[in-house]
Design a protein around this motif. Structure first.
Motif, short mmCIF file in Angstrom:
data_model
loop_
_atom_site.label_atom_id
_atom_site.label_comp_id
_atom_site.label_asym_id
_atom_site.label_seq_id
_atom_site.Cartn_x
_atom_site.Cartn_y
_atom_site.Cartn_z
N LEU A 97 0.82 -1.12 0.07
CA LEU A 97 -0.03 0.14 -0.14
C LEU A 97 0.86 1.30 0.00
O LEU A 97 0.66 2.05 -0.84
N PRO A 98 1.80 1.47 1.06
CA PRO A 98 2.61 2.95 0.82
C PRO A 98 3.50 2.95 -0.25
O PRO A 98 3.77 4.03 -0.89
N ILE A 99 4.27 1.50 -0.81
CA ILE A 99 4.83 1.59 -1.87
C ILE A 99 3.98 2.08 -3.01
O ILE A 99 4.56 2.90 -4.14
N ALA A 100 2.95 1.88 -3.28
CA ALA A 100 2.13 2.21 -4.36
C ALA A 100 1.71 3.52 -4.29
O ALA A 100 1.73 4.32 -5.10
N VAL A 101 1.57 4.13 -3.10
CA VAL A 101 1.25 5.73 -3.14
C VAL A 101 2.53 6.34 -3.36
O VAL A 101 2.42 7.33 -4.08
N VAL A 102 3.65 5.99 -2.69
CA VAL A 102 5.00 6.51 -3.13
C VAL A 102 5.12 6.77 -4.63
O VAL A 102 5.46 7.85 -5.20
N GLY A 103 4.83 5.41 -5.29
CA GLY A 103 4.98 5.42 -6.71
C GLY A 103 4.11 6.06 -7.52
O GLY A 103 4.32 6.89 -8.60
N THR A 104 2.66 6.50 -7.10
CA THR A 104 2.13 7.31 -7.57
C THR A 104 2.31 8.77 -7.40
O THR A 104 2.32 9.68 -8.27
N LEU B 199 -5.39 14.35 -3.79
CA LEU B 199 -5.46 13.55 -2.58
C LEU B 199 -6.71 12.76 -2.54
O LEU B 199 -6.56 11.68 -1.94
N MET B 200 -7.72 13.26 -3.03
CA MET B 200 -9.25 12.61 -3.02
C MET B 200 -8.88 11.51 -3.92
O MET B 200 -9.28 10.23 -3.63
N ALA B 201 -8.20 11.39 -4.95
CA ALA B 201 -7.95 10.42 -5.96
C ALA B 201 -7.14 9.16 -5.23
O ALA B 201 -7.48 7.98 -5.54
N LEU B 202 -6.03 9.78 -4.61
CA LEU B 202 -5.32 8.74 -3.89
C LEU B 202 -6.16 8.06 -2.68
O LEU B 202 -5.90 7.09 -2.36
N THR B 203 -7.02 8.93 -2.01
CA THR B 203 -7.86 8.13 -0.78
C THR B 203 -9.00 7.32 -1.52
O THR B 203 -8.92 6.05 -1.05
N LEU B 204 -9.36 7.25 -2.83
CA LEU B 204 -10.11 6.39 -3.32
C LEU B 204 -9.35 5.09 -3.81
O LEU B 204 -9.94 4.11 -3.98
N SER B 205 -8.08 5.56 -4.30
CA SER B 205 -7.47 4.46 -5.11
C SER B 205 -7.03 3.53 -4.04
O SER B 205 -6.19 2.60 -4.18
N VAL B 206 -6.87 3.73 -2.59
CA VAL B 206 -6.28 2.96 -1.52
C VAL B 206 -6.92 1.63 -1.65
O VAL B 206 -6.16 0.76 -1.50
N VAL C 289 -5.35 -0.27 -4.57
CA VAL C 289 -3.95 -0.75 -4.84
C VAL C 289 -3.55 -1.87 -3.74
O VAL C 289 -2.59 -2.66 -4.11
N VAL C 290 -4.65 -2.52 -3.27
CA VAL C 290 -4.50 -3.76 -2.56
C VAL C 290 -5.22 -4.87 -3.04
O VAL C 290 -4.74 -5.90 -2.70
N ASP C 291 -6.01 -4.77 -3.75
CA ASP C 291 -6.76 -5.85 -4.31
C ASP C 291 -6.06 -6.71 -5.14
O ASP C 291 -6.05 -7.93 -5.02
N ILE D 105 -3.45 2.66 -10.18
CA ILE D 105 -3.98 1.20 -10.35
C ILE D 105 -2.83 0.67 -11.04
O ILE D 105 -2.05 -0.84 -10.67
N LEU D 106 -2.09 1.12 -11.86
CA LEU D 106 -0.98 0.48 -12.78
C LEU D 106 0.06 0.10 -12.16
O LEU D 106 0.89 -0.88 -12.15
N ILE D 107 0.68 1.00 -10.94
CA ILE D 107 1.62 0.65 -9.97
C ILE D 107 1.29 -0.19 -9.16
O ILE D 107 2.19 -1.47 -8.99
N SER D 108 -0.06 -0.38 -8.73
CA SER D 108 -0.36 -1.49 -8.04
C SER D 108 -0.37 -2.87 -8.54
O SER D 108 0.25 -3.77 -7.90
N GLY D 109 -0.73 -2.88 -9.83
CA GLY D 109 -0.56 -4.18 -10.67
C GLY D 109 0.79 -4.64 -10.90
O GLY D 109 1.15 -5.76 -10.52
N LEU D 110 1.74 -3.65 -10.92
CA LEU D 110 3.23 -3.86 -11.12
C LEU D 110 3.59 -4.59 -9.60
O LEU D 110 4.65 -5.31 -9.87
N ILE D 111 3.15 -3.86 -8.81
CA ILE D 111 3.81 -4.26 -7.52
C ILE D 111 3.30 -5.81 -7.07
O ILE D 111 3.92 -6.48 -6.72
N SER D 112 2.12 -6.06 -7.69
CA SER D 112 1.43 -7.42 -7.28
C SER D 112 2.05 -8.47 -8.12
O SER D 112 2.00 -9.74 -7.64
N VAL D 113 2.76 -8.11 -9.23
CA VAL D 113 3.40 -9.49 -10.07
C VAL D 113 4.83 -9.54 -9.77
O VAL D 113 5.47 -10.32 -10.23
N THR D 114 5.38 -8.53 -8.88
CA THR D 114 6.76 -8.60 -8.66
C THR D 114 7.13 -8.48 -7.08
O THR D 114 7.79 -9.37 -6.52
N LEU D 115 6.76 -7.51 -6.54
CA LEU D 115 6.89 -7.36 -5.09
C LEU D 115 6.33 -8.39 -4.17
O LEU D 115 6.64 -9.08 -3.28
#
Length: 223
Positions: A73-80, A96-103, A106-108, A178-188
């Motif tokens: 979660l925090p890594i995806a936010v920092v990447g964003t 910031l509202m977009a980041l709040t909604l994307s929380v 980024v973990v699903d 969303i794109l960064i969370s997908g990258l994190i999900s298949v790597t990290l």
């Protein structure tokens, strides 16, 4: 807010050049309400992250397993933030509202990957082998989920008019997250699963797991 802060820094210089009988007073400062609104959104973002991690722990009931999406979660936010910086976006209420909604977004992907790997671990495979096998099985699903979620906001990016200009940064910020969370999900996420997860066969579960087992079992039997 940065402009107002810089103006306040030079105000004493103007005051020093005025006659002693003249006092310079700020008549209207809208940056105070803007600063308060941004702080409220930041607090909401932190609360949303804590709630998401709490819900994950309630259903996974394992500290090690919960730690993996909690790190994503925090890594995806920092990447964003990095993507926003490259595009020249500012931190405002909309971004910031977009980041709040994307929380939640980024973990699903990380949860889906984690659950599939945990399934292999519970079947008796070693965590490293389970991470390789589970990630290869679910990688295409993660890719399709990421693209489909990002595609929802593409029409907003190209929306015209005043509303389109207002929501342009909002939509792009969510797409980047969303794109960064997908990258994190298949790597990290698979890497953390291989290093952190351990087989719990024959081991005693924690107290919360044992207490909640009687609650989850009836629903699991129905499925």
């Amino acid at each position: 807010m940065a402009v107002v802060d810089n103006i306040k820094k030079v105000l004493p210089q103007f005051q020093a050049q005025l006659p002693a009988s003249i006092q310079m007073v700020t008549f209207y400062d809208r940056s105070q309400t803007i600063r308060a609104a941004v702080n409220d959104v930041q607090i909401t973002l932190l609360i949303a992250g804590a709630l998401v991690i709490g819900v994950i722990f309630i259903f996974l009931r394992r500290v090690r397993a919960t730690f993996i999406p909690a790190v994503a979660l925090p890594i995806a936010v920092v990447g964003t933030f990095a993507g926003m910086s490259l595009l020249g976006f500012n931190l405002d209420n909309l971004s910031l509202m977009a980041l709040t909604l994307s929380v939640g977004f980024v973990v699903d992907d990380a949860i889906v990957m984690l659950e599939n790997i945990v399934r292999h671990v519970e079947a008796g495979e070693k965590p490293f082998e389970a991470a390789l096998k589970g990630s290869s099985e679910i990688g295409f699903t993660i890719l399709s989920m990421t693209i489909s979620l990002a595609a929802v906001f593409i029409p907003v990016v190209f929306m015209g008019g005043i509303v389109g200009r207002l929501l342009h940064e909002f939509a792009l910020t969510i797409i980047i997250a969303i794109l960064i969370s997908g990258l994190i999900s298949v790597t990290l996420t698979p890497m953390l699963c291989a290093r952190i997860l351990e087989s719990e066969r024959g081991k005693k579960h924690n107290a919360f797991y044992r207490a909640s087992e009687s609650t989850f079992n009836p629903y699991a039997s129905r499925l």
